[in-house]
Motif scaffolding. Sequence first.
Motif, PDB file in Angstrom:
ATOM      1  N   GLU A 104       0.731  -1.360  -0.118  1.00  0.00           N
ATOM      2  CA  GLU A 104      -0.054  -0.186  -0.051  1.00  0.00           C
ATOM      3  C   GLU A 104       0.753   1.217   0.082  1.00  0.00           C
ATOM      4  O   GLU A 104       0.525   2.230  -0.723  1.00  0.00           O
ATOM      5  CB  GLU A 104      -0.820  -0.168   1.284  1.00  0.00           C
ATOM      6  N   ASN A 105       1.813   1.134   0.918  1.00  0.00           N
ATOM      7  CA  ASN A 105       2.908   2.604   0.896  1.00  0.00           C
ATOM      8  C   ASN A 105       3.430   2.600  -0.371  1.00  0.00           C
ATOM      9  O   ASN A 105       3.628   3.744  -0.913  1.00  0.00           O
ATOM     10  CB  ASN A 105       3.868   2.180   1.890  1.00  0.00           C
ATOM     11  N   LEU A 106       3.771   1.466  -1.162  1.00  0.00           N
ATOM     12  CA  LEU A 106       4.398   1.771  -2.423  1.00  0.00           C
ATOM     13  C   LEU A 106       3.586   2.274  -3.463  1.00  0.00           C
ATOM     14  O   LEU A 106       4.056   3.057  -4.298  1.00  0.00           O
ATOM     15  CB  LEU A 106       5.175   0.156  -2.785  1.00  0.00           C
ATOM     16  N   LEU A 107       2.519   1.689  -3.260  1.00  0.00           N
ATOM     17  CA  LEU A 107       1.487   2.270  -4.310  1.00  0.00           C
ATOM     18  C   LEU A 107       1.206   3.878  -4.124  1.00  0.00           C
ATOM     19  O   LEU A 107       0.949   4.581  -5.119  1.00  0.00           O
ATOM     20  CB  LEU A 107       0.110   1.647  -4.107  1.00  0.00           C
ATOM     21  N   HIS A 108       1.146   4.114  -2.875  1.00  0.00           N
ATOM     22  CA  HIS A 108       0.763   5.591  -2.717  1.00  0.00           C
ATOM     23  C   HIS A 108       2.213   6.341  -3.225  1.00  0.00           C
ATOM     24  O   HIS A 108       1.826   7.536  -3.526  1.00  0.00           O
ATOM     25  CB  HIS A 108       1.031   5.884  -1.144  1.00  0.00           C
ATOM     26  N   GLU A 113       4.218  10.220  -7.278  1.00  0.00           N
ATOM     27  CA  GLU A 113       5.134  10.495  -8.403  1.00  0.00           C
ATOM     28  C   GLU A 113       4.543  10.843  -9.552  1.00  0.00           C
ATOM     29  O   GLU A 113       5.116  11.795 -10.323  1.00  0.00           O
ATOM     30  CB  GLU A 113       6.218   9.225  -8.351  1.00  0.00           C
ATOM     31  N   ASP A 114       3.557  10.155  -9.952  1.00  0.00           N
ATOM     32  CA  ASP A 114       2.707  10.136 -11.314  1.00  0.00           C
ATOM     33  C   ASP A 114       1.980  11.835 -11.175  1.00  0.00           C
ATOM     34  O   ASP A 114       1.826  12.473 -12.071  1.00  0.00           O
ATOM     35  CB  ASP A 114       1.598   9.083 -11.397  1.00  0.00           C
ATOM     36  N   GLU A 115       1.755  12.204  -9.867  1.00  0.00           N
ATOM     37  CA  GLU A 115       1.005  13.493  -9.779  1.00  0.00           C
ATOM     38  C   GLU A 115       1.923  14.381 -10.002  1.00  0.00           C
ATOM     39  O   GLU A 115       1.627  15.594 -10.450  1.00  0.00           O
ATOM     40  CB  GLU A 115       0.331  13.430  -8.431  1.00  0.00           C
ATOM     41  N   ASN A 116       3.126  14.408  -9.521  1.00  0.00           N
ATOM     42  CA  ASN A 116       4.321  15.387  -9.879  1.00  0.00           C
ATOM     43  C   ASN A 116       4.723  15.277 -11.321  1.00  0.00           C
ATOM     44  O   ASN A 116       4.606  15.747 -12.177  1.00  0.00           O
ATOM     45  CB  ASN A 116       5.473  15.019  -8.856  1.00  0.00           C
TER      46      ASN A 116
END
Length: 116
Positions: A104-108, A113-116
């Motif tokens: 879950e942490n890795l997915l967050h 990163e995708d949002e930036n």
Amino acid sequence: MSFRANRVAEQMKKELGDIIGRKIKDPRIGFVTVTDVRVTGDLQQAKVYISILGDEEKKQESLKALAKAKGFIRTEIGQRIRLRKTPELLFEVDEAMEYGNRIENLLHEIKKEDEN
């Protein structure tokens, strides 16, 4: 696992949660949750999966304390569940919760990163 072994495992899971939570007064045992119990088909052994809140040291302390209390726990189980022979208990830390949290942490992180 046979139907009977499955039934015994479910009953043991319920009783173990109660015994560990209320009957054992060892301060080394932290916040322990019984997540699963797997009983062999011949009902000779029961592998008890537990999750323990805290760091690695706390987990090891709790496991040692549970191993020390194994005889008491087994006696309690024998009194609560009608079996000819009470299964031998083996305690193991259930890593599934930690594994799930790590994913879950890795997915967050990936999402950030995708949002930036």
